[in-house]
Design an enzyme around this catalytic site. Structure first.
Site, short mmCIF file in Angstrom:
data_model
loop_
_atom_site.label_atom_id
_atom_site.label_comp_id
_atom_site.label_asym_id
_atom_site.label_seq_id
_atom_site.Cartn_x
_atom_site.Cartn_y
_atom_site.Cartn_z
N TYR A 39 42.24 5.48 14.48
CA TYR A 39 42.43 4.10 14.07
C TYR A 39 41.38 3.08 14.19
O TYR A 39 40.39 3.22 14.94
CB TYR A 39 43.66 3.58 14.83
CG TYR A 39 43.12 3.44 16.49
CD1 TYR A 39 42.74 2.02 16.83
CD2 TYR A 39 43.24 4.35 17.24
CE1 TYR A 39 42.24 1.59 18.13
CE2 TYR A 39 42.77 4.14 18.89
CZ TYR A 39 42.29 2.85 19.16
OH TYR A 39 41.84 2.61 20.36
N PHE A 42 38.52 -5.13 16.52
CA PHE A 42 38.43 -5.57 17.98
C PHE A 42 38.90 -4.02 18.60
O PHE A 42 38.46 -3.92 20.02
CB PHE A 42 39.84 -6.33 18.33
CG PHE A 42 41.05 -5.83 17.83
CD1 PHE A 42 41.93 -5.05 18.76
CD2 PHE A 42 41.37 -6.32 16.75
CE1 PHE A 42 43.03 -4.55 18.21
CE2 PHE A 42 43.02 -6.11 16.41
CZ PHE A 42 43.54 -5.04 17.09
N ASP A 43 38.90 -3.09 17.92
CA ASP A 43 39.19 -1.70 18.75
C ASP A 43 38.87 -0.55 17.46
O ASP A 43 39.69 -0.90 16.65
CB ASP A 43 40.38 -1.70 19.47
CG ASP A 43 40.44 -0.41 20.44
OD1 ASP A 43 39.47 0.05 20.77
OD2 ASP A 43 41.67 -0.15 20.72
N ILE A 57 51.96 -0.83 21.44
CA ILE A 57 52.70 -1.90 20.72
C ILE A 57 53.77 -1.40 20.08
O ILE A 57 53.85 -0.60 19.37
CB ILE A 57 51.84 -3.01 20.08
CG1 ILE A 57 51.08 -2.35 18.99
CG2 ILE A 57 50.80 -3.67 21.08
CD1 ILE A 57 50.09 -3.27 18.22
N TYR A 80 50.90 -8.38 20.44
CA TYR A 80 50.28 -8.74 21.73
C TYR A 80 51.37 -10.16 21.99
O TYR A 80 50.97 -10.98 22.93
CB TYR A 80 49.10 -8.84 21.92
CG TYR A 80 48.68 -7.58 22.05
CD1 TYR A 80 48.76 -6.64 23.34
CD2 TYR A 80 47.89 -6.98 21.18
CE1 TYR A 80 48.15 -5.53 23.34
CE2 TYR A 80 47.11 -5.54 20.97
CZ TYR A 80 47.55 -4.70 22.14
OH TYR A 80 47.08 -3.33 22.26
N PHE A 128 45.87 -2.82 11.14
CA PHE A 128 45.33 -1.34 11.96
C PHE A 128 45.23 -0.41 10.40
O PHE A 128 46.28 -0.17 9.77
CB PHE A 128 46.34 -0.91 12.98
CG PHE A 128 46.36 -1.61 14.12
CD1 PHE A 128 45.27 -1.19 15.31
CD2 PHE A 128 47.11 -2.49 14.37
CE1 PHE A 128 45.53 -1.57 16.29
CE2 PHE A 128 47.13 -3.24 15.47
CZ PHE A 128 46.12 -2.83 16.53
#
Length: 224
Positions: free
Chosen positions: A135, A145-146, A172, A198, A216
């Site tokens: 991902y 961010f990730d 999530i 979030y 994502f």
């Protein structure tokens, strides 16, 4: 001159039947409902797009509500319609203060999914299955961010996909819900609203601000 009042096209049983496509109900509501009614029920726009986000219960409720309130097309003045549509838009833009724990009548899903690569269409995860995913997560401005996808050959060799039990709250909600609709090998883009990401708090450690809509790209590589 007021428009003719439409008649009910379907019985309650027919509305809830799988034989009746969601698009038919949306088309009826868009043809007969006032603009402010459609805005309140989030039914404005392209029928195909509305069908993606609206679930059947939401449409049945809206259909019954239309006949109860008699807010048919042509029953409101133009200024009143624009004012109500504007108010609905303003309310949508404000962070929701209602209890997120409430599960009754949640309305349409708080994410959209675009398939980038089709899966095998036969192996879908069930709640409690362990899924393995690659991902990349980005904010609305494109900031990553990730990610667990490595670019260097050495790191790529040692990289492992993210593994977790799906549908049980380990990640999530947008992920939990979306992955249950993906088949093995599928790659999809998920755009997740804050309520299913979030929320109002964000995730400061990951530099995710409050009320952030997240995107994502997720590839479901295996299911145990």
């Amino acid at each position: 001159m007021a428009a003719a009042v439409p008649q009910r096209a379907w019985t309650v049983e027919q509305l809830r039947s799988e034989q009746l496509p969601k698009k038919d109900i949306i088309k009826f509501l868009q043809e007969h409902g006032s603009d402010s009614f459609l805005a309140e029920h989030k039914l404005l726009g392209n029928i195909k797009n509305v069908a993606k986000t609206a679930n059947k219960d939401h449409l049945v409720t809206a259909y019954n509500h239309l006949f109860e309130t008699k807010r048919f097309k042509g029953t409101e003045s133009i200024s009143k319609v624009s004012e109500q549509v504007k108010n609905v838009k303003l309310n949508e833009d404000k962070p929701k203060e209602t209890k997120s724990e409430e599960t009754l009548d949640e309305g349409p899903p708080k994410y959209t999914k675009s398939v980038l690569k089709k899966g095998d269409k036969t192996n879908f995860p069930k709640k409690g299955d362990v899924v393995h995913c690659w991902y990349t997560g980005t904010l609305q401005d494109g900031t990553v961010f990730d990610t667990n996808i490595q670019t260097s050959a050495k790191k790529k060799k040692n990289a492992k996909p993210l593994s977790f039990k799906v549908g049980v709250g380990k990640v999530i909600r947008g992920w939990d819900e979306a992955l249950l609709t993906m088949s093995k090998g599928e790659k999809a883009r998920l755009e997740i609203e804050p309520e299913w990401a979030y929320g109002k708090k964000g995730q400061p450690d990951a530099k995710i601000p409050p009320n952030a809509k997240l995107t994502f790209e997720v590839e479901l590589v295996d299911i145990d």
